[in-house]
Enzyme design. Structure first.
Site, mmCIF file in Angstrom:
data_model
loop_
_atom_site.group_PDB
_atom_site.id
_atom_site.type_symbol
_atom_site.label_atom_id
_atom_site.label_comp_id
_atom_site.label_asym_id
_atom_site.label_seq_id
_atom_site.Cartn_x
_atom_site.Cartn_y
_atom_site.Cartn_z
ATOM 1 N N HIS A 145 -6.812 8.100 -0.208
ATOM 2 C CA HIS A 145 -5.558 7.365 0.012
ATOM 3 C C HIS A 145 -5.782 6.378 1.150
ATOM 4 O O HIS A 145 -5.207 6.508 2.238
ATOM 5 C CB HIS A 145 -4.434 8.351 0.334
ATOM 6 C CG HIS A 145 -3.063 7.781 0.127
ATOM 7 N ND1 HIS A 145 -2.545 7.509 -1.119
ATOM 8 C CD2 HIS A 145 -2.114 7.398 1.014
ATOM 9 C CE1 HIS A 145 -1.332 7.016 -0.995
ATOM 10 N NE2 HIS A 145 -1.043 6.927 0.289
ATOM 11 N N SER A 156 0.831 -1.197 0.000
ATOM 12 C CA SER A 156 0.000 0.000 0.000
ATOM 13 C C SER A 156 0.864 1.245 0.000
ATOM 14 O O SER A 156 1.796 1.357 0.815
ATOM 15 C CB SER A 156 -0.906 -0.006 1.238
ATOM 16 O OG SER A 156 -1.619 1.200 1.356
ATOM 17 N N SER A 157 0.594 2.187 -0.903
ATOM 18 C CA SER A 157 1.295 3.462 -0.960
ATOM 19 C C SER A 157 2.796 3.223 -1.168
ATOM 20 O O SER A 157 3.192 2.716 -2.207
ATOM 21 C CB SER A 157 0.995 4.284 0.297
ATOM 22 O OG SER A 157 1.417 5.622 0.137
ATOM 23 N N SER A 158 3.640 3.532 -0.193
ATOM 24 C CA SER A 158 5.064 3.240 -0.327
ATOM 25 C C SER A 158 5.283 1.765 -0.638
ATOM 26 O O SER A 158 6.147 1.409 -1.449
ATOM 27 C CB SER A 158 5.800 3.621 0.962
ATOM 28 O OG SER A 158 7.152 3.262 0.905
#
Length: 311
Positions: free
Chosen positions: A292, A150-152
């Site tokens: 997000h 997720s994300s990074s």
């Protein structure tokens, strides 16, 4: 039979281990999240936790699940839903924890020159070491090893598939960016990043070339990928879903026009990119109204299904 199985069959004969394991035998207990401190080369200083359910498949699949900036492996284990799926389907989960300090907190390295080159160093080498350790110590299946995050962690998923296509059989990236999107560490924080402030609009071939240059000389099959993004994401803009889709369709030699579209759940709009034989190599999933906040309910299960772990 899931669409991914045909792709996995094509990959299985060519998957190789990428690194040599140097760690000591594990002392992990079943159904507990256990930290491993000596798993092999670790140039990124990345921490490793592993979850082995009470009942695993023979030669169990291995899923590497990666957190977002400011998070950690144990926290992602609690929030992502992959442990419950591991209990249900008998696979092992590796949870890396990033220690690279940035202006945006601790994040997985996707900006340094080392992180963009096969065996160059930093977090990708550390995570490849974790995978090799898990194969040897727990009997994990090298032909069924997957990356997600997720994300990074979604950004690192794209990187791992670019750098180690012979290690990872498929990936599922939530709210990530294309591989090589960030110029350097100064370009990483969202408030001054060319990558995530909407200025990166490269051609599919340019994006695809970045993947091909990450592992020069590699001519084997590339892993399928599932890409997720919310339309209301203001931190990592939704526009980057299109850029990542262009990257991986180019890598797989596919048309930029979806082969077909469908709606797995209300609010999820999926574009499927298949080869001439009908095998889907890229899934691009738009989540209407989501910020997000991915993965949300049901999305981890959809990723596991894409991997072919869950029938």
């Amino acid at each position: 039979m899931r669409r991914i199985r045909a792709a996995l069959t094509a990959l299985a004969g060519t998957l190789l281990l990428a690194v040599t394991t140097l760690g000591l035998p594990s002392t992990a207990h079943a159904a507990e999240l256990v930290e491993i401190t000596d798993f092999g080369p670790n140039p990124g200083g990345t921490r490793m936790h592993v979850y082995v359910p009470d009942n695993t498949q023979p030669n169990p699949p291995v899923v590497v699940a990666m957190h977002g900036c400011g998070g950690d492996g144990p926290g992602f284990a609690q929030s992502s839903g992959f442990n419950g799926l591991a209990d249900q389907h008998g696979f092992i989960v590796i949870y890396p924890t990033a220690t690279q300090q940035t202006a945006f907190g601790t994040c997985f390295d996707v900006w340094s020159p080392q992180s963009k080159t096969r065996d160059g160093g930093s977090d990708p080498v550390s995570i490849a070491s974790m995978v090799s350790y898990t194969h040897q110590q727990y009997g994990g299946d090298p032909a069924r090893t997957f990356a997600t995050g997720s994300s990074s962690g979604g950004m690192e998923t794209n990187a791992l598939l670019a750098l180690y296509p012979d290690v990872f059989a498929a990936g599922a990236a939530f709210m990530g960016v294309p591989f090589s999107c960030f110029l350097d560490e100064a370009d990483f924080p969202p408030w001054n990043s060319q990558c995530v402030n909407g200025q990166k609009d490269e051609t599919p071939q340019t994006w695809g070339d970045a993947v091909r240059q990450a592992h020069p000389g590699y001519n084997g099959p590339r892993p399928p990928i599932q890409l997720w993004h919310g339309t209301d994401d203001t931190l990592v803009p939704f526009q980057l879903l299109r850029e990542a889709t262009e990257q991986w369709t180019d890598v797989h030699g596919l048309s930029q026009t979806p082969s077909f579209t469908d709606q797995p759940q209300p609010g999820w709009e999926r574009e499927n990119f298949a080869d001439a034989g009908g095998t889907v190599w890229v899934e691009s999933i738009t989540v209407r109204g989501a910020g997000h906040t991915l993965p949300m309910s049901g999305m981890a299960a959809e990723a596991i299904s894409f991997f072919g772990i869950a029938d």
